[in-house]
Write a protein that holds these residues in place. Structure first.
Motif, PDB file in Angstrom:
ATOM      1  N   LYS A   1      51.651  51.730  34.543  1.00 11.90           N
ATOM      2  CA  LYS A   1      50.718  50.595  34.429  1.00 11.90           C
ATOM      3  C   LYS A   1      50.524  50.224  32.960  1.00 11.90           C
ATOM      4  N   ILE A   2      50.626  48.926  32.696  1.00 11.53           N
ATOM      5  CA  ILE A   2      50.502  48.456  31.311  1.00 11.53           C
ATOM      6  C   ILE A   2      49.356  47.463  31.190  1.00 11.53           C
ATOM      7  N   LEU A   3      48.564  47.636  30.138  1.00  8.41           N
ATOM      8  CA  LEU A   3      47.546  46.629  29.811  1.00  8.41           C
ATOM      9  C   LEU A   3      48.148  45.774  28.697  1.00  8.41           C
ATOM     10  N   ALA A   4      48.298  44.474  28.946  1.00 10.41           N
ATOM     11  CA  ALA A   4      48.956  43.597  27.966  1.00 10.41           C
ATOM     12  C   ALA A   4      47.982  42.568  27.406  1.00 10.41           C
ATOM     13  N   ILE A   5      48.139  42.287  26.122  1.00  7.94           N
ATOM     14  CA  ILE A   5      47.243  41.336  25.428  1.00  7.94           C
ATOM     15  C   ILE A   5      48.077  40.256  24.732  1.00  7.94           C
ATOM     16  N   ASP A   6      47.708  38.988  24.925  1.00  9.98           N
ATOM     17  CA  ASP A   6      48.342  37.896  24.179  1.00  9.98           C
ATOM     18  C   ASP A   6      47.265  36.987  23.600  1.00  9.98           C
ATOM     19  N   THR A   7      47.250  36.887  22.267  1.00 12.42           N
ATOM     20  CA  THR A   7      46.325  35.950  21.595  1.00 12.42           C
ATOM     21  C   THR A   7      47.147  35.141  20.583  1.00 12.42           C
ATOM     22  N   SER A   8      48.308  34.651  21.017  1.00 14.09           N
ATOM     23  CA  SER A   8      49.207  34.021  20.047  1.00 14.09           C
ATOM     24  C   SER A   8      48.765  32.635  19.612  1.00 14.09           C
TER      25      SER A   8
ATOM     26  N   SER B   1      44.370  36.067  26.526  1.00  6.78           N
ATOM     27  CA  SER B   1      44.821  36.521  27.839  1.00  6.78           C
ATOM     28  C   SER B   1      45.086  38.025  27.858  1.00  6.78           C
ATOM     29  N   VAL B   2      44.676  38.650  28.956  1.00  6.45           N
ATOM     30  CA  VAL B   2      44.892  40.091  29.150  1.00  6.45           C
ATOM     31  C   VAL B   2      45.342  40.284  30.597  1.00  6.45           C
ATOM     32  N   ALA B   3      46.344  41.160  30.788  1.00  7.69           N
ATOM     33  CA  ALA B   3      46.855  41.411  32.132  1.00  7.69           C
ATOM     34  C   ALA B   3      47.067  42.899  32.358  1.00  7.69           C
ATOM     35  N   VAL B   4      47.104  43.278  33.621  1.00  7.65           N
ATOM     36  CA  VAL B   4      47.553  44.625  33.985  1.00  7.65           C
ATOM     37  C   VAL B   4      48.803  44.430  34.832  1.00  7.65           C
ATOM     38  N   THR B   5      49.905  45.064  34.412  1.00  7.14           N
ATOM     39  CA  THR B   5      51.167  44.901  35.134  1.00  7.14           C
ATOM     40  C   THR B   5      51.767  46.264  35.473  1.00  7.14           C
ATOM     41  N   SER B   6      52.646  46.238  36.458  1.00  9.78           N
ATOM     42  CA  SER B   6      53.370  47.454  36.816  1.00  9.78           C
ATOM     43  C   SER B   6      54.793  47.017  37.136  1.00  9.78           C
ATOM     44  N   GLY B   7      55.731  47.332  36.271  1.00  7.49           N
ATOM     45  CA  GLY B   7      57.079  46.782  36.421  1.00  7.49           C
ATOM     46  C   GLY B   7      56.997  45.267  36.324  1.00  7.49           C
ATOM     47  N   ARG B   8      57.557  44.572  37.321  1.00 10.09           N
ATOM     48  CA  ARG B   8      57.493  43.099  37.288  1.00 10.09           C
ATOM     49  C   ARG B   8      56.256  42.568  37.996  1.00 10.09           C
ATOM     50  N   LYS B   9      55.468  43.469  38.557  1.00  6.16           N
ATOM     51  CA  LYS B   9      54.293  43.016  39.326  1.00  6.16           C
ATOM     52  C   LYS B   9      53.063  42.802  38.445  1.00  6.16           C
ATOM     53  N   VAL B  10      52.352  41.727  38.730  1.00  2.12           N
ATOM     54  CA  VAL B  10      51.098  41.462  38.023  1.00  2.12           C
ATOM     55  C   VAL B  10      49.946  41.930  38.906  1.00  2.12           C
ATOM     56  N   LEU B  11      49.213  42.906  38.438  1.00  2.00           N
ATOM     57  CA  LEU B  11      48.070  43.410  39.217  1.00  2.00           C
ATOM     58  C   LEU B  11      46.824  42.590  38.907  1.00  2.00           C
TER      59      LEU B  11
ATOM     60  N   ASP C   1      36.835  41.230  24.268  1.00  2.00           N
ATOM     61  CA  ASP C   1      36.304  42.382  25.033  1.00  2.00           C
ATOM     62  C   ASP C   1      36.028  41.992  26.476  1.00  2.00           C
ATOM     63  N   PHE C   2      35.452  40.818  26.642  1.00  2.00           N
ATOM     64  CA  PHE C   2      35.138  40.318  27.976  1.00  2.00           C
ATOM     65  C   PHE C   2      36.416  40.160  28.805  1.00  2.00           C
ATOM     66  N   VAL C   3      37.461  39.625  28.180  1.00  2.00           N
ATOM     67  CA  VAL C   3      38.712  39.382  28.909  1.00  2.00           C
ATOM     68  C   VAL C   3      39.397  40.708  29.270  1.00  2.00           C
ATOM     69  N   VAL C   4      39.332  41.690  28.368  1.00  4.61           N
ATOM     70  CA  VAL C   4      39.888  43.021  28.684  1.00  4.61           C
ATOM     71  C   VAL C   4      39.151  43.595  29.891  1.00  4.61           C
ATOM     72  N   GLU C   5      37.829  43.513  29.846  1.00  5.97           N
ATOM     73  CA  GLU C   5      37.012  44.056  30.939  1.00  5.97           C
ATOM     74  C   GLU C   5      37.329  43.372  32.272  1.00  5.97           C
ATOM     75  N   LYS C   6      37.433  42.037  32.227  1.00 10.81           N
ATOM     76  CA  LYS C   6      37.737  41.271  33.436  1.00 10.81           C
ATOM     77  C   LYS C   6      39.099  41.663  34.015  1.00 10.81           C
ATOM     78  N   ALA C   7      40.089  41.853  33.116  1.00  7.36           N
ATOM     79  CA  ALA C   7      41.444  42.193  33.588  1.00  7.36           C
ATOM     80  C   ALA C   7      41.453  43.576  34.232  1.00  7.36           C
ATOM     81  N   LEU C   8      40.647  44.472  33.705  1.00  6.75           N
ATOM     82  CA  LEU C   8      40.588  45.817  34.296  1.00  6.75           C
ATOM     83  C   LEU C   8      39.805  45.806  35.605  1.00  6.75           C
ATOM     84  N   GLY C   9      38.958  44.821  35.767  1.00  8.74           N
ATOM     85  CA  GLY C   9      38.187  44.682  36.996  1.00  8.74           C
ATOM     86  C   GLY C   9      37.148  45.781  37.111  1.00  8.74           C
ATOM     87  N   ASN C  10      36.644  45.970  38.332  1.00 11.87           N
ATOM     88  CA  ASN C  10      35.657  47.040  38.463  1.00 11.87           C
ATOM     89  C   ASN C  10      36.369  48.397  38.468  1.00 11.87           C
ATOM     90  N   LYS C  11      35.630  49.430  38.318  1.00  8.42           N
ATOM     91  CA  LYS C  11      36.200  50.768  38.141  1.00  8.42           C
ATOM     92  C   LYS C  11      37.120  51.184  39.301  1.00  8.42           C
TER      93      LYS C  11
END
Ligand code: KG4
Ligand code: ZN
Length: 342
Positions: free
Chosen positions: A2-9, A14-24, A55-65
């Motif tokens: 599982k990868i936590l990815a960040i893009d602020t280019s 934007s922040v995402a959680v992915t696993s291989g090619r899947k977007v969680l 910080d808010f976007v990271v938290e949102k991407a991780l969702g609830n615990k």
């Protein structure tokens, strides 16, 4: 993995959680409303907005615990460039901070690799199931880039053409500004053009078609558009035709150059990535083109994947992780605003 990815280019946090090619999960906090009144992205405003929201976007991407916590993330990925220096810095700083705090490996990604892989990003169920069939001829068309890249194999690229000045999306944005249509220009121009069935009533010049290489140049088209508008007042009814004709000039240039690239490389499997490929007119023109060469063209499967997003960054990071390509010294990672892909 599982990868936590960040893009602020640029102007999307934007922040995402992915696993291989899947977007969680993928969260995009757009700054468009902040920049709109200035007619384009203002770096100082972008920096502050990224800082306020990251910080808010990271938290949102991780969702609830129950969904995910940083403890069970395996690695952190971040866009290193190309992009706006002050914006990239915010994402990189956050990625470093999280990697250190939670003792995770860090993966640095070229934003353009993300746009190339965006055609292969899947939803959480693993759809669509497109397989890789290398090599591909890739065209990246965004607000900052217009370039042809041969995608030879995973993480192997060769740039064979690029814009010498404005990018395709940038030229649409500038034309929209001259017409008083606001920012960003691409979507509103697409809508107006559709209303007049993509008419090409003004037939503006198609730049660089005579040159043998695969480079682009859109600033001359913008200048001729500017002088055309200065000649006289456009009646309101004419705006749609002007917008449509401008769009046709840009797209016709993209299509003709892509045809040249297919002939030169002999590759008839295409990938188109970047914000401009959200445009349905351009998708249709590209589909018609590859039909002529009995090839295929792949687009990002979901609209959010055309524009900037962290999901595509996470997916590239998955392939890098498979090869053990992690950042060696986290402290030394720095942004590269003009980052070439190779
Ligand atoms: O990929 P992107 O979100 O950001 C960059 O990396 O630059 O691309 C933004 C660009 C803008 O120039 C915007 O006008 C253009 O993509 N765009 C479109 C459409 N939606 C966004 N251009 C044409 N048609 C659209 N529907
Ligand atoms: Zn982009």
């Amino acid at each position: 993995m599982k990868i936590l990815a960040i893009d602020t280019s640029c102007d999307e946090t934007s922040v995402a959680v992915t696993s291989g090619r899947k977007v969680l999960s993928n969260v995009i906090y757009s700054q468009i409303l902040l920049h709109k009144k200035w007619g384009g992205v203002v770096p100082s405003i972008a920096k502050r907005a990224h800082e306020e929201r990251i910080d808010f976007v990271v938290e949102k991407a991780l969702g609830n615990k129950n969904f995910c916590s940083l403890q069970n993330i395996d690695a952190i990925a971040v866009t290193q460039g190309p992009g706006l220096a002050v914006a990239l810095e915010v994402g990189i700083k956050k990625a470093k901070e999280l990697a250190k705090k939670y003792q995770k490996k860090l993966i640095s990604i070229n934003h353009l690799e993300g746009h190339i892989y965006s055609a292969f990003v899947q939803n959480s169920q693993g759809n669509p199931k497109k397989e890789f069939k290398f090599p591909y001829l890739t065209l990246i068309v965004s607000g900052g880039h217009t370039e042809f890249v041969i995608f030879k194999n995973h993480l192997e690229y060769e740039v064979i053409g690029e814009t010498l000045d404005d990018a395709a999306g940038e030229s649409l944005d500038k034309a929209a500004k001259l017409l008083g249509l606001g920012y960003p220009g691409g979507p509103v121009i697409e809508r107006l053009a559709k209303e007049v069935e993509n008419a090409d009533s003004h037939h503006f010049p198609r730049p660089m078609l005579k040159s043998k290489d695969l480079n682009f140049s859109f600033s001359g088209l913008k200048t001729s558009f500017y002088y055309f508008l200065r000649k006289g007042k456009t009646p309101l009814s004419g705006v749609k035709f002007l917008a449509s004709s401008f769009q046709e000039a840009v797209f016709d240039t993209l299509i003709k150059k892509t045809e040249k690239a297919i002939k030169q490389t002999g590759i008839n499997r295409l990938i188109i990535g970047g914000g401009v490929i959200a445009n349905m007119r351009l998708r249709k023109l590209m589909r018609d083109l590859v039909k002529k060469y009995k090839g295929e063209v792949l687009f990002p499967s979901y609209k959010y994947l055309a524009g900037d997003n962290a999901a595509m960054i996470g997916v590239v990071a998955g392939f890098k992780a498979d090869k053990g390509l992690f950042v060696e010294d986290i402290n030394k990672l720095d942004r590269v605003p003009r980052f070439n892909i190779s």
